[in-house]
Design a protein around this motif. Structure first.
Motif, PDB file in Angstrom:
ATOM      1  N   THR A 192     -36.969  20.364 -81.793  1.00  0.00           N
ATOM      2  CA  THR A 192     -38.274  21.020 -81.922  1.00  0.00           C
ATOM      3  C   THR A 192     -38.793  20.929 -83.343  1.00  0.00           C
ATOM      4  N   SER A 193     -37.904  21.000 -84.327  1.00  0.00           N
ATOM      5  CA  SER A 193     -38.332  20.841 -85.725  1.00  0.00           C
ATOM      6  C   SER A 193     -38.904  19.446 -85.954  1.00  0.00           C
ATOM      7  N   ALA A 194     -38.245  18.457 -85.397  1.00  0.00           N
ATOM      8  CA  ALA A 194     -38.722  17.078 -85.546  1.00  0.00           C
ATOM      9  C   ALA A 194     -40.062  16.900 -84.842  1.00  0.00           C
ATOM     10  N   LEU A 195     -40.219  17.489 -83.661  1.00  0.00           N
ATOM     11  CA  LEU A 195     -41.492  17.387 -82.940  1.00  0.00           C
ATOM     12  C   LEU A 195     -42.612  18.058 -83.728  1.00  0.00           C
ATOM     13  N   HIS A 196     -42.335  19.216 -84.300  1.00  0.00           N
ATOM     14  CA  HIS A 196     -43.345  19.887 -85.130  1.00  0.00           C
ATOM     15  C   HIS A 196     -43.683  19.045 -86.357  1.00  0.00           C
ATOM     16  N   ALA A 197     -42.664  18.457 -86.984  1.00  0.00           N
ATOM     17  CA  ALA A 197     -42.893  17.627 -88.168  1.00  0.00           C
ATOM     18  C   ALA A 197     -43.766  16.419 -87.840  1.00  0.00           C
ATOM     19  N   LEU A 198     -43.664  15.920 -86.623  1.00  0.00           N
ATOM     20  CA  LEU A 198     -44.484  14.785 -86.197  1.00  0.00           C
ATOM     21  C   LEU A 198     -45.867  15.221 -85.703  1.00  0.00           C
ATOM     22  N   GLY A 199     -46.113  16.525 -85.674  1.00  0.00           N
ATOM     23  CA  GLY A 199     -47.396  17.024 -85.216  1.00  0.00           C
ATOM     24  C   GLY A 199     -47.503  17.097 -83.706  1.00  0.00           C
TER      25      GLY A 199
ATOM     26  N   ALA B 218     -43.239  20.311 -78.541  1.00  0.00           N
ATOM     27  CA  ALA B 218     -42.233  21.230 -79.065  1.00  0.00           C
ATOM     28  C   ALA B 218     -42.214  22.524 -78.252  1.00  0.00           C
ATOM     29  N   LYS B 219     -43.394  23.039 -77.934  1.00  0.00           N
ATOM     30  CA  LYS B 219     -43.472  24.264 -77.137  1.00  0.00           C
ATOM     31  C   LYS B 219     -42.931  24.030 -75.728  1.00  0.00           C
ATOM     32  N   ALA B 220     -43.294  22.900 -75.132  1.00  0.00           N
ATOM     33  CA  ALA B 220     -42.802  22.578 -73.793  1.00  0.00           C
ATOM     34  C   ALA B 220     -41.279  22.434 -73.806  1.00  0.00           C
ATOM     35  N   PHE B 221     -40.743  21.790 -74.833  1.00  0.00           N
ATOM     36  CA  PHE B 221     -39.299  21.602 -74.966  1.00  0.00           C
ATOM     37  C   PHE B 221     -38.606  22.962 -75.000  1.00  0.00           C
TER      38      PHE B 221
ATOM     39  N   GLU C 215     -38.451  12.759 -65.916  1.00  0.00           N
ATOM     40  CA  GLU C 215     -39.212  13.972 -65.604  1.00  0.00           C
ATOM     41  C   GLU C 215     -39.434  14.814 -66.847  1.00  0.00           C
ATOM     42  N   TRP C 216     -38.397  14.908 -67.689  1.00  0.00           N
ATOM     43  CA  TRP C 216     -38.500  15.631 -68.959  1.00  0.00           C
ATOM     44  C   TRP C 216     -39.618  15.037 -69.801  1.00  0.00           C
ATOM     45  N   LEU C 217     -39.543  13.731 -69.974  1.00  0.00           N
ATOM     46  CA  LEU C 217     -40.528  13.051 -70.815  1.00  0.00           C
ATOM     47  C   LEU C 217     -41.933  13.222 -70.251  1.00  0.00           C
ATOM     48  N   ALA C 218     -42.080  13.080 -68.935  1.00  0.00           N
ATOM     49  CA  ALA C 218     -43.388  13.235 -68.308  1.00  0.00           C
ATOM     50  C   ALA C 218     -43.931  14.643 -68.532  1.00  0.00           C
ATOM     51  N   LEU C 219     -43.074  15.642 -68.407  1.00  0.00           N
ATOM     52  CA  LEU C 219     -43.495  17.020 -68.614  1.00  0.00           C
ATOM     53  C   LEU C 219     -43.912  17.261 -70.062  1.00  0.00           C
ATOM     54  N   LEU C 220     -43.125  16.748 -70.997  1.00  0.00           N
ATOM     55  CA  LEU C 220     -43.450  16.916 -72.417  1.00  0.00           C
ATOM     56  C   LEU C 220     -44.765  16.226 -72.766  1.00  0.00           C
TER      57      LEU C 220
ATOM     58  N   LEU D  33     -52.502  20.208 -74.412  1.00  0.00           N
ATOM     59  CA  LEU D  33     -52.782  20.971 -75.629  1.00  0.00           C
ATOM     60  C   LEU D  33     -53.861  20.287 -76.459  1.00  0.00           C
ATOM     61  N   ARG D  34     -53.768  18.982 -76.593  1.00  0.00           N
ATOM     62  CA  ARG D  34     -54.769  18.250 -77.381  1.00  0.00           C
ATOM     63  C   ARG D  34     -56.147  18.319 -76.742  1.00  0.00           C
ATOM     64  N   ARG D  35     -56.207  18.210 -75.401  1.00  0.00           N
ATOM     65  CA  ARG D  35     -57.493  18.344 -74.690  1.00  0.00           C
ATOM     66  C   ARG D  35     -58.087  19.732 -74.923  1.00  0.00           C
TER      67      ARG D  35
END
Length: 142
Positions: free
Chosen positions: A37-44, A49-52, A68-73, A80-82
């Protein structure tokens, strides 16, 4: 370059290497999911990160495959971006009233056709590149 803020790449490197460790020891104090999650936040990728974190906390992690994990993330990040884009556009528009189609009162005799408005709201006319012209007085007649 002394006044520059750290880039995402350097933030990611520090998040994954554990250099932000307050104890000064080598390695990271964070569990693997915390480093992710820290890495995901660092990448913006805040939605991911929240979904994870939500998936890990909900206990659904074991029942999902990698795809399925990747698709959900990815779905959560895109959503979120939309939402952020829409929020910014609405803020920039400085609309005076908060109105939505669901709040239309069809009981008032204005000659509104509920099925026509429902069809317009679905937006197929936009996909068809059709034009729309709305005529008549605005608001309620007194």
């Amino acid at each position: 370059m002394s006044g520059r803020t750290p880039s995402r790449a350097s933030a990611l490197a520090s998040a994954s290497s554990g250099s932000a460790n307050p104890t000064g020891k080598s390695g990271s104090m964070l569990p693997p999911c915390g480093r992710s999650t820290s890495a995901l936040h660092a990448l913006g990728l805040h939605g991911m990160a929240k979904a994870f974190a939500d998936i890990e906390a909900g206990g659904d992690a074991a029942s999902l495959g990698h795809a399925e994990w990747l698709a959900l993330l990815l779905e959560r990040e895109a959503s979120l971006r939309r939402d952020k884009r829409l929020s910014k556009r609405l803020q920039y528009a400085k609309l005076r009233q908060q109105a939505c189609v669901e709040d239309i009162d069809y009981r008032t005799p204005r000659g509104l056709d509920r099925s026509l408005l429902t069809m317009l709201v679905e937006g197929q006319w936009i996909d068809d590149h059709a034009n729309l012209l709305i005529c008549g007085p605005s608001g309620l007649a007194a």
